[in-house]
Design a protein around this motif. Structure first.
Motif, PDB file in Angstrom:
ATOM      1  N   MET A   1     -46.877  -5.001 -97.124  1.00 49.49           N
ATOM      2  CA  MET A   1     -45.527  -5.117 -96.555  1.00 49.49           C
ATOM      3  C   MET A   1     -45.568  -4.697 -95.084  1.00 49.49           C
ATOM      4  N   GLN A   2     -45.072  -5.557 -94.210  1.00 55.23           N
ATOM      5  CA  GLN A   2     -45.096  -5.290 -92.773  1.00 55.23           C
ATOM      6  C   GLN A   2     -44.000  -4.302 -92.393  1.00 55.23           C
ATOM      7  N   TRP A   3     -44.310  -3.446 -91.398  1.00 54.23           N
ATOM      8  CA  TRP A   3     -43.356  -2.404 -91.009  1.00 54.23           C
ATOM      9  C   TRP A   3     -42.076  -2.992 -90.453  1.00 54.23           C
ATOM     10  N   TYR A   4     -42.144  -4.130 -89.758  1.00 53.56           N
ATOM     11  CA  TYR A   4     -40.929  -4.682 -89.165  1.00 53.56           C
ATOM     12  C   TYR A   4     -39.984  -5.236 -90.231  1.00 53.56           C
ATOM     13  N   PHE A   5     -40.544  -5.679 -91.364  1.00 57.19           N
ATOM     14  CA  PHE A   5     -39.684  -6.116 -92.479  1.00 57.19           C
ATOM     15  C   PHE A   5     -38.947  -4.925 -93.067  1.00 57.19           C
ATOM     16  N   VAL A   6     -39.678  -3.809 -93.261  1.00 54.91           N
ATOM     17  CA  VAL A   6     -39.064  -2.586 -93.788  1.00 54.91           C
ATOM     18  C   VAL A   6     -38.012  -2.058 -92.814  1.00 54.91           C
ATOM     19  N   ALA A   7     -38.324  -2.097 -91.515  1.00 56.27           N
ATOM     20  CA  ALA A   7     -37.378  -1.619 -90.503  1.00 56.27           C
ATOM     21  C   ALA A   7     -36.102  -2.459 -90.506  1.00 56.27           C
ATOM     22  N   ALA A   8     -36.246  -3.775 -90.645  1.00 55.33           N
ATOM     23  CA  ALA A   8     -35.070  -4.655 -90.689  1.00 55.33           C
ATOM     24  C   ALA A   8     -34.230  -4.375 -91.932  1.00 55.33           C
ATOM     25  N   LEU A   9     -34.902  -4.171 -93.059  1.00 56.76           N
ATOM     26  CA  LEU A   9     -34.183  -3.868 -94.304  1.00 56.76           C
ATOM     27  C   LEU A   9     -33.476  -2.522 -94.195  1.00 56.76           C
ATOM     28  N   LEU A  10     -34.123  -1.548 -93.538  1.00 54.67           N
ATOM     29  CA  LEU A  10     -33.496  -0.243 -93.335  1.00 54.67           C
ATOM     30  C   LEU A  10     -32.252  -0.376 -92.468  1.00 54.67           C
ATOM     31  N   THR A  11     -32.308  -1.219 -91.455  1.00 58.09           N
ATOM     32  CA  THR A  11     -31.142  -1.453 -90.601  1.00 58.09           C
ATOM     33  C   THR A  11     -29.977  -2.003 -91.411  1.00 58.09           C
ATOM     34  N   ILE A  12     -30.255  -2.967 -92.277  1.00 60.34           N
ATOM     35  CA  ILE A  12     -29.208  -3.583 -93.098  1.00 60.34           C
ATOM     36  C   ILE A  12     -28.604  -2.562 -94.054  1.00 60.34           C
ATOM     37  N   LEU A  13     -29.450  -1.786 -94.730  1.00 62.95           N
ATOM     38  CA  LEU A  13     -28.945  -0.806 -95.692  1.00 62.95           C
ATOM     39  C   LEU A  13     -28.171   0.308 -95.005  1.00 62.95           C
ATOM     40  N   THR A  14     -28.656   0.745 -93.832  1.00 64.80           N
ATOM     41  CA  THR A  14     -27.958   1.808 -93.107  1.00 64.80           C
ATOM     42  C   THR A  14     -26.582   1.346 -92.646  1.00 64.80           C
ATOM     43  N   SER A  15     -26.492   0.110 -92.171  1.00 62.81           N
ATOM     44  CA  SER A  15     -25.202  -0.408 -91.705  1.00 62.81           C
ATOM     45  C   SER A  15     -24.231  -0.592 -92.861  1.00 62.81           C
ATOM     46  N   SER A  16     -24.741  -0.942 -94.032  1.00 66.31           N
ATOM     47  CA  SER A  16     -23.860  -1.148 -95.178  1.00 66.31           C
ATOM     48  C   SER A  16     -23.457   0.161 -95.838  1.00 66.31           C
ATOM     49  N   GLN A  17     -24.119   1.251 -95.472  1.00 70.42           N
ATOM     50  CA  GLN A  17     -23.821   2.553 -96.068  1.00 70.42           C
ATOM     51  C   GLN A  17     -22.375   2.969 -95.811  1.00 70.42           C
ATOM     52  N   GLY A  18     -21.973   2.893 -94.541  1.00 73.74           N
ATOM     53  CA  GLY A  18     -20.599   3.265 -94.201  1.00 73.74           C
ATOM     54  C   GLY A  18     -19.586   2.301 -94.786  1.00 73.74           C
ATOM     55  N   ILE A  19     -19.935   1.013 -94.841  1.00 69.28           N
ATOM     56  CA  ILE A  19     -19.028   0.013 -95.392  1.00 69.28           C
ATOM     57  C   ILE A  19     -18.781   0.279 -96.869  1.00 69.28           C
ATOM     58  N   LEU A  20     -19.857   0.506 -97.631  1.00 62.15           N
ATOM     59  CA  LEU A  20     -19.711   0.777 -99.060  1.00 62.15           C
ATOM     60  C   LEU A  20     -18.943   2.078 -99.306  1.00 62.15           C
ATOM     61  N   THR A  21     -19.204   3.088 -98.466  1.00 65.41           N
ATOM     62  CA  THR A  21     -18.493   4.357 -98.618  1.00 65.41           C
ATOM     63  C   THR A  21     -16.996   4.167 -98.399  1.00 65.41           C
ATOM     64  N   THR A  22     -16.646   3.370 -97.390  1.00 66.67           N
ATOM     65  CA  THR A  22     -15.243   3.092 -97.121  1.00 66.67           C
ATOM     66  C   THR A  22     -14.604   2.320 -98.273  1.00 66.67           C
ATOM     67  N   LEU A  23     -15.325   1.354 -98.816  1.00 72.20           N
ATOM     68  CA  LEU A  23     -14.807   0.559 -99.923  1.00 72.20           C
ATOM     69  C   LEU A  23     -14.660   1.386-101.201  1.00 72.20           C
ATOM     70  N   SER A  24     -15.407   2.497-101.282  1.00 75.10           N
ATOM     71  CA  SER A  24     -15.317   3.335-102.480  1.00 75.10           C
ATOM     72  C   SER A  24     -14.109   4.267-102.437  1.00 75.10           C
ATOM     73  N   GLN A  25     -13.417   4.291-101.306  1.00 77.72           N
ATOM     74  CA  GLN A  25     -12.237   5.137-101.187  1.00 77.72           C
ATOM     75  C   GLN A  25     -11.054   4.542-101.953  1.00 77.72           C
ATOM     76  N   SER A  26     -10.130   5.396-102.308  1.00 79.18           N
ATOM     77  CA  SER A  26      -8.899   4.979-102.964  1.00 79.18           C
ATOM     78  C   SER A  26      -7.736   5.688-102.280  1.00 79.18           C
ATOM     79  N   ASN A  27      -6.869   4.920-101.650  1.00 77.17           N
ATOM     80  CA  ASN A  27      -5.723   5.473-100.910  1.00 77.17           C
ATOM     81  C   ASN A  27      -6.184   6.464 -99.839  1.00 77.17           C
TER      82      ASN A  27
END
Length: 307
Positions: A1-27
């Motif tokens: 597995m190439q490091w740049y593929f892992v780095a790109a995947l880490l970027t995607i997961l890190t950016s979605s972290q805040g989005i998922l956390t916000t979506l998990s909120q209620s009121n």
């Protein structure tokens, strides 16, 4: 597995972290105890690493695993550093506002480069140093409020203790990352064996934090294990899986790449997060990255301080 593929995947997961956390909120709040999320994420990482290690042990030749206490005793240290770091973060926020905290937090980009050079003896080129400084300046600029706002003067009006704690927080964050990289590269042990040791102590320290919260609250809500999954939804489980998967990718980068790649991957996540938030949350960025008093929702994510 190439490091740049892992780095790109880490970027995607890190950016979605805040989005998922916000979506998990209620009121605007959390029905679940978000302190249980990092604990379950550590357990998830431990289970995945244990399974992969088991599979690796079935192969021939078997993976290298150092079982000497002299080596194993080093693995609780990152968890201890992160534990201290989290408490310093909360202490910092008692002295400074959110924007000032975010700006000082960007110092970890520079401190990572400095500790990377001092402790790992890895040389960075002039171009790499310029890139690190520009990245720190750019992320800092995105957090500075416009001078037309009421809190414009608050940036440099906090008590000196706040700035000292902010610098300490940045140094601890960088130290934890650099030390973890040192552990992962100090020998040729199996990555999964190293992860098992790292996440075992991570789970223990997070469990200790939950127990400490119970003592502080006088067990009013009952022991933590009885309410561990209270309020959990599918989105909450996605937050746990996201956080756990992010940690596994970071450990891979620490083993086969370095902290600089990690810093840039997580920093690039800010850009991706901004783009996604435009469509998901009607976020309207300005030249600096946000509009008026509308603090970026990711700044308030409880998971932003965990990693």
């Amino acid at each position: 597995m190439q490091w740049y593929f892992v780095a790109a995947l880490l970027t995607i997961l890190t950016s979605s972290q805040g989005i998922l956390t916000t979506l998990s909120q209620s009121n605007g709040g959390y029905k679940y105890d978000y302190a249980t999320v990092p604990f379950l994420a550590e357990v998830f990482k431990l289970l995945v690493s244990s399974f992969l290690l088991w599979r690796e042990c079935q192969s021939s030749p078997p993976p290298r695993m150092t079982t000497e206490w002299k080596s194993m005793r080093l693995f609780p240290i990152p968890s201890i550093i992160y534990l201290i770091h989290n408490n310093v973060q909360f202490a910092t926020l008692t002295y400074v506002d959110t924007s000032t905290y975010q700006i000082m937090g960007n110092l970890k980009i520079v401190t990572t480069g400095i500790l990377f050079r001092l402790f790992l003896r890895r040389k960075l080129s002039t171009l790499q140093w310029m890139a690190i400084v520009l990245l720190a300046v750019g992320t800092t600029t995105s957090q500075v409020k416009g001078c037309g706002e009421a809190s414009c003067d608050s940036l440099f009006s906090a008590p000196i203790q706040g700035y000292m704690l902010g610098v300490l927080s940045a140094c601890l964050s960088a130290l934890a990352g650099v030390y973890t990289e040192f552990l992962m590269k100090k020998n040729n042990d199996s990555l999964y064996w190293q992860n098992v040791q790292l996440y075992t102590f991570g789970a223990i320290f997070n469990m200790a934090r939950l127990l400490l919260d119970d003592f502080r609250g006088g067990f009013e809500k009952g022991p933590w294990w009885q309410r561990l999954l209270d309020g959990y939804s599918i989105t909450t489980w996605l937050v746990v899986l996201n956080l756990g998967s992010t940690g596994l990718l970071v450990s891979w980068l620490m083993k086969y790449a370095d902290n600089i790649v990690k810093v840039y991957s997580t920093s690039m996540a800010m850009l991706l997060t901004m783009i996604l938030s435009v469509y998901l949350f009607n976020f309207k960025p300005t030249l600096q990255g946000k509009e008026g008093d509308n603090q970026s929702w990711i700044n308030h994510s409880p998971l932003k301080k965990i990693h």
